[in-house]
Design a protein around this motif. Structure first.
Motif, PDB file in Angstrom:
ATOM      1  N   ARG A 120      -1.173  77.064  71.766  1.00  0.00           N
ATOM      2  CA  ARG A 120      -1.781  77.140  70.441  1.00  0.00           C
ATOM      3  C   ARG A 120      -2.736  78.327  70.456  1.00  0.00           C
ATOM      4  O   ARG A 120      -3.476  78.511  71.414  1.00  0.00           O
ATOM      5  CB  ARG A 120      -2.543  75.834  70.224  1.00  0.00           C
ATOM      6  CG  ARG A 120      -3.233  75.675  68.945  1.00  0.00           C
ATOM      7  CD  ARG A 120      -3.838  74.249  68.922  1.00  0.00           C
ATOM      8  NE  ARG A 120      -4.557  74.024  67.709  1.00  0.00           N
ATOM      9  CZ  ARG A 120      -5.867  74.102  67.595  1.00  0.00           C
ATOM     10  NH1 ARG A 120      -6.608  74.393  68.644  1.00  0.00           N
ATOM     11  NH2 ARG A 120      -6.444  73.891  66.445  1.00  0.00           N
ATOM     12  N   GLU A 179      -5.878  80.062  68.535  1.00  0.00           N
ATOM     13  CA  GLU A 179      -6.927  79.833  67.547  1.00  0.00           C
ATOM     14  C   GLU A 179      -7.791  81.078  67.433  1.00  0.00           C
ATOM     15  O   GLU A 179      -8.354  81.548  68.410  1.00  0.00           O
ATOM     16  CB  GLU A 179      -7.797  78.652  67.971  1.00  0.00           C
ATOM     17  CG  GLU A 179      -8.889  78.343  66.984  1.00  0.00           C
ATOM     18  CD  GLU A 179      -9.686  77.118  67.387  1.00  0.00           C
ATOM     19  OE1 GLU A 179     -10.823  76.996  66.881  1.00  0.00           O
ATOM     20  OE2 GLU A 179      -9.199  76.305  68.171  1.00  0.00           O
ATOM     21  N   VAL A 214      -5.259  79.039  62.838  1.00  0.00           N
ATOM     22  CA  VAL A 214      -4.610  78.568  64.058  1.00  0.00           C
ATOM     23  C   VAL A 214      -3.099  78.756  63.926  1.00  0.00           C
ATOM     24  O   VAL A 214      -2.504  78.372  62.917  1.00  0.00           O
ATOM     25  CB  VAL A 214      -4.916  77.074  64.305  1.00  0.00           C
ATOM     26  CG1 VAL A 214      -4.184  76.557  65.525  1.00  0.00           C
ATOM     27  CG2 VAL A 214      -6.403  76.853  64.434  1.00  0.00           C
ATOM     28  N   SER A 263       0.446  77.696  65.716  1.00  0.00           N
ATOM     29  CA  SER A 263       1.003  76.717  66.638  1.00  0.00           C
ATOM     30  C   SER A 263       2.508  76.651  66.425  1.00  0.00           C
ATOM     31  O   SER A 263       3.053  77.291  65.532  1.00  0.00           O
ATOM     32  CB  SER A 263       0.363  75.337  66.429  1.00  0.00           C
ATOM     33  OG  SER A 263       0.594  74.893  65.119  1.00  0.00           O
TER      34      SER A 263
END
Length: 118
Positions: free
Chosen positions: A42, A44, A50, A52
């Motif tokens: 992931r 960020e 974010v 993902s």
């Protein structure tokens, strides 16, 4: 905005950097984000959002031309979720427009109601 426009804007704001260096930096950042997503990580970026990966399970689909059923394999696809800060910045003008339209609506309703009761 496309990548070359992004590079141009960053280079314009930072005249002490060569455009080719900015292009290498932007490419390196995007490559690193892509590599992290390929690994299933992931990513960020505070104040931005974010990135993902989400996975769709295999399923039975339908060919729209022939109508035949076909097996669709599982797929991974990138997902982006904007940060709270970005959503606020994007909707700042919308809130002001909403307030203005509510005020206009209330003024119009008041004028209309006064006209009926007179």
């Amino acid at each position: 905005m496309i990548k070359s426009e992004l590079v141009g804007r960053i280079a314009g704001r930072n005249p002490h950097l060569y455009q080719r260096d900015v292009e290498n930096i932007v490419s390196a950042i995007l490559a690193e984000v892509t590599a992290a997503l390929e690994r299933g990580d992931r990513v960020e970026l505070r104040g931005f959002g974010v990135f993902s990966i989400k996975q769709r399970q295999p399923r039975l689909g339908r060919n729209p031309r022939t109508g035949q059923f076909v097996q669709v394999d599982k797929k991974r696809f990138p997902l982006f979720r904007a940060s709270k800060e970005m959503r606020k910045r994007l909707n700042r003008d919308a809130r002001q427009e909403t307030r203005a339209s509510v005020e206009i609506s209330q003024t119009t309703d008041t004028a209309y109601n006064q006209g009926q009761h007179s």
